[in-house]
Design an enzyme around this catalytic site. Sequence first.
Site, mmCIF file in Angstrom:
data_model
loop_
_atom_site.group_PDB
_atom_site.id
_atom_site.type_symbol
_atom_site.label_atom_id
_atom_site.label_comp_id
_atom_site.label_asym_id
_atom_site.label_seq_id
_atom_site.Cartn_x
_atom_site.Cartn_y
_atom_site.Cartn_z
ATOM 1 N N GLY A 1 0.797 -1.240 0.000
ATOM 2 C CA GLY A 1 0.000 0.000 0.000
ATOM 3 C C GLY A 1 0.820 1.276 0.000
ATOM 4 O O GLY A 1 0.275 2.354 -0.187
ATOM 5 N N ALA B 1 -1.840 10.051 -5.254
ATOM 6 C CA ALA B 1 -2.066 8.610 -5.410
ATOM 7 C C ALA B 1 -2.774 8.306 -6.728
ATOM 8 O O ALA B 1 -2.400 7.371 -7.444
ATOM 9 C CB ALA B 1 -2.886 8.102 -4.228
ATOM 10 N N HIS C 1 -32.117 17.683 -6.439
ATOM 11 C CA HIS C 1 -32.415 18.717 -5.445
ATOM 12 C C HIS C 1 -32.949 18.052 -4.175
ATOM 13 O O HIS C 1 -33.785 17.158 -4.281
ATOM 14 C CB HIS C 1 -33.472 19.683 -5.985
HETATM 15 P P1 FAD Z 1 4.547 5.283 -2.499
HETATM 16 O O1 FAD Z 1 3.152 5.234 -2.043
HETATM 17 O O2 FAD Z 1 5.512 6.116 -1.758
HETATM 18 O O3 FAD Z 1 5.043 3.767 -2.516
HETATM 19 C C1 FAD Z 1 6.346 3.422 -2.811
HETATM 20 C C2 FAD Z 1 6.663 2.115 -2.115
HETATM 21 O O4 FAD Z 1 7.905 1.659 -2.617
HETATM 22 C C3 FAD Z 1 6.838 2.228 -0.611
HETATM 23 O O5 FAD Z 1 5.994 1.322 0.043
HETATM 24 C C4 FAD Z 1 8.314 1.887 -0.366
HETATM 25 O O6 FAD Z 1 8.509 1.135 0.822
HETATM 26 C C5 FAD Z 1 8.616 1.024 -1.569
HETATM 27 N N1 FAD Z 1 10.029 1.027 -1.966
HETATM 28 C C6 FAD Z 1 10.819 2.099 -2.213
HETATM 29 N N2 FAD Z 1 12.044 1.698 -2.611
HETATM 30 C C7 FAD Z 1 12.022 0.344 -2.597
HETATM 31 C C8 FAD Z 1 12.973 -0.644 -2.914
HETATM 32 N N3 FAD Z 1 14.205 -0.342 -3.354
HETATM 33 N N4 FAD Z 1 12.611 -1.949 -2.788
HETATM 34 C C9 FAD Z 1 11.367 -2.290 -2.363
HETATM 35 N N5 FAD Z 1 10.418 -1.390 -2.055
HETATM 36 C C10 FAD Z 1 10.741 -0.092 -2.182
HETATM 37 N N6 FAD Z 1 -2.284 11.642 -2.214
HETATM 38 C C11 FAD Z 1 -3.566 11.695 -2.620
HETATM 39 O O7 FAD Z 1 -3.842 11.516 -3.804
HETATM 40 N N7 FAD Z 1 -4.577 11.967 -1.732
HETATM 41 C C12 FAD Z 1 -4.337 12.170 -0.431
HETATM 42 O O8 FAD Z 1 -5.271 12.404 0.338
HETATM 43 C C13 FAD Z 1 -2.997 12.118 0.024
HETATM 44 N N8 FAD Z 1 -2.706 12.308 1.321
HETATM 45 C C14 FAD Z 1 -1.414 12.208 1.748
HETATM 46 C C15 FAD Z 1 -1.137 12.418 3.082
HETATM 47 C C16 FAD Z 1 0.152 12.334 3.547
HETATM 48 C C17 FAD Z 1 0.431 12.550 5.014
HETATM 49 C C18 FAD Z 1 1.208 12.012 2.641
HETATM 50 C C19 FAD Z 1 2.614 11.871 3.136
HETATM 51 C C20 FAD Z 1 0.943 11.806 1.309
HETATM 52 C C21 FAD Z 1 -0.370 11.919 0.838
HETATM 53 N N9 FAD Z 1 -0.686 11.744 -0.497
HETATM 54 C C22 FAD Z 1 -1.984 11.833 -0.920
HETATM 55 C C23 FAD Z 1 0.342 11.444 -1.493
HETATM 56 C C24 FAD Z 1 0.355 9.927 -1.809
HETATM 57 O O9 FAD Z 1 0.572 9.221 -0.623
HETATM 58 C C25 FAD Z 1 1.426 9.633 -2.831
HETATM 59 O O10 FAD Z 1 1.242 10.451 -3.973
HETATM 60 C C26 FAD Z 1 1.371 8.171 -3.257
HETATM 61 O O11 FAD Z 1 1.507 7.316 -2.153
HETATM 62 C C27 FAD Z 1 2.454 7.879 -4.277
HETATM 63 O O12 FAD Z 1 2.358 6.569 -4.675
HETATM 64 P P2 FAD Z 1 3.616 5.758 -5.218
HETATM 65 O O13 FAD Z 1 3.127 4.369 -5.459
HETATM 66 O O14 FAD Z 1 4.260 6.497 -6.307
HETATM 67 O O15 FAD Z 1 4.663 5.737 -4.019
#
Ligand code: FAD
Length: 466
Positions: free
Chosen positions: A39, A321, A445
């Site tokens: 996740g 996300a 409405h």
């Molecule tokens: P991530 O979710 O960061 O996932 C990357 C994953 O890769 C992680 O689990 C990490 O452990 C893993 N990883 C990294 N390197 C390695 C490796 N070498 N080997 C194995 N695993 C690895 N966005 C929204 O759209 N709506 C929201 O309401 C929202 N609220 C947020 C609130 C907070 C407090 C924060 C911090 C962010 C929020 N975001 C929100 C932003 C959102 O969380 C990110 O845009 C989103 O999670 C990005 O997804 P991603 O899959 O690119 O990366």
Amino acid sequence: MAQYDVVIIGGGPAGYNAAIRAGQLGLKAAVVEKRVTLGGTCLNVGCMPSKALLHASELYEAAAGKEFATLGIEVKPKLNLVQMMAQKAESVAALTKGVEFLFKKNKVDWVKGAGRIAGQGKVEVVGEDGAVTTLEAANIVIATGSEPSGLPGVTVDNQRILDSTGALSIPEVPKSLVVIGAGIIGLELGSVWRRLGAQVTVVEFLDRICPGMDAEVAKTFQRALTKQGMTFKLGAKVTGAKATKTKVDLTVEPVAGGEAETISADYVLLAIGRRPYTEGLGLESVGIVPDKRGFIDTDHWKTSAPGVWAIGDVTHGPMLAHKGEEEAVACIETIAGKAGHVNYGVIPSVVYTAPEVAWVGQTEEELKAAGRAYKSGKFPFTANSRAKINHETEGFVKVLADATTDEVLGVHMIGPQVGEMIGEYCVAMEFKAASEDVARTCHPHPTRSEALRQAAMGVEGWTMQA
Ligand code: FAD
Ligand code: NAI
């Protein structure tokens, strides 16, 4: 050696959606994730836990403040912070398990451990026990996400000086909290702790809050948050932070120059943006050089290395996300020989405060800078019957449309539940709707969504209910 069509590094919204789509299309897929749960940031320490606290704290404030009393409900709520945190953790655990279930359903392997690209078509995974597994991959998708940006002089210890992860689990309600950065994280989490009783001061480098948000909306938003008790120090920079066991002393200076001052607080939240995360990823083994800010450049999700793709926060675009999810689908469909597509002009943003802020498309400032002639229609929630009976009349809807063709170019809203309603305009814009299409669409409405229609009517000057 295990062989896959696609190996995805990172199990966040970009990675897990890529994996599910790959499974659906019959590709043999694996996700390498080093966290103990799937996740990514979103489910574990981002979107979901923050929304859990925003929901609970909003209800708490409604009960503790004037809102319930106005409705004729008299209660004296008592905060149980331990339970509030426990229900957040339970929901998060259920969601991360849900992703595990979806992996099984779509025959996706979760390879637990840290992944490193080890030359073309190879990913090495180091498990918790140190054992190394090598995966062979026709395609490698980098979806490693992002991490909080640091600030020189402010060392995050997650005891007193917190990043967003720390601010999701403060063990007590701070008497005072200073938030560095008036962006989305600062204002959402600042709102949570203010509602629960903290005195919140937000220090922002720029002379406005939320850069990127339509300026008129941002002004209204700041006014609303100020009325709720948040204090803003704009045009100010933090140049140092000293933490003791019980408090933090911050040195704050006006950006324009002038005397520095010291602000003390129980806790500090550093939320000045996030940066791409590629530590230990082995990019050099395939010749990928991230740009100056650490982002991996792509062309239609393809990196400069053959067979290596990048999606989500680790590549350019909004760090959201649902942006990662869009790219995941498009990237995998391209890998599968289909026509992947992302409409980057129609990626909505929502700030889940109260009032909420939601927008899609271009701001007035962007249209002006581009020299695009546009018309605007605006409707206030004070004139929306549902908002009125619910006592949530703060805010407005603004629709911007091309002056000649009437195509909707941008929609900016602040008000009750607007995050749930912006999808209507995403669909409209995806279909290249004119504002008149929305203005002539029957809306139920009494709902807040009628404000969206009335604002569209305003583009041609025939708003009926204001
Ligand atoms: P991530 O979710 O960061 O996932 C990357 C994953 O890769 C992680 O689990 C990490 O452990 C893993 N990883 C990294 N390197 C390695 C490796 N070498 N080997 C194995 N695993 C690895 N966005 C929204 O759209 N709506 C929201 O309401 C929202 N609220 C947020 C609130 C907070 C407090 C924060 C911090 C962010 C929020 N975001 C929100 C932003 C959102 O969380 C990110 O845009 C989103 O999670 C990005 O997804 P991603 O899959 O690119 O990366
Ligand atoms: P942000 O980019 O939204 O805001 C950072 C703020 O800090 C900006 O206003 C910036 O001007 C300011 N800033 C930068 N340097 C500073 C300094 N030295 N001193 C004072 N202020 C400074 O970043 P934030 O809030 O950390 O969030 C990161 C990302 O996470 C967001 O861009 C967003 O993509 C995502 N997110 C999305 C959410 C949502 O969709 N509801 C919720 C939370 C996060």
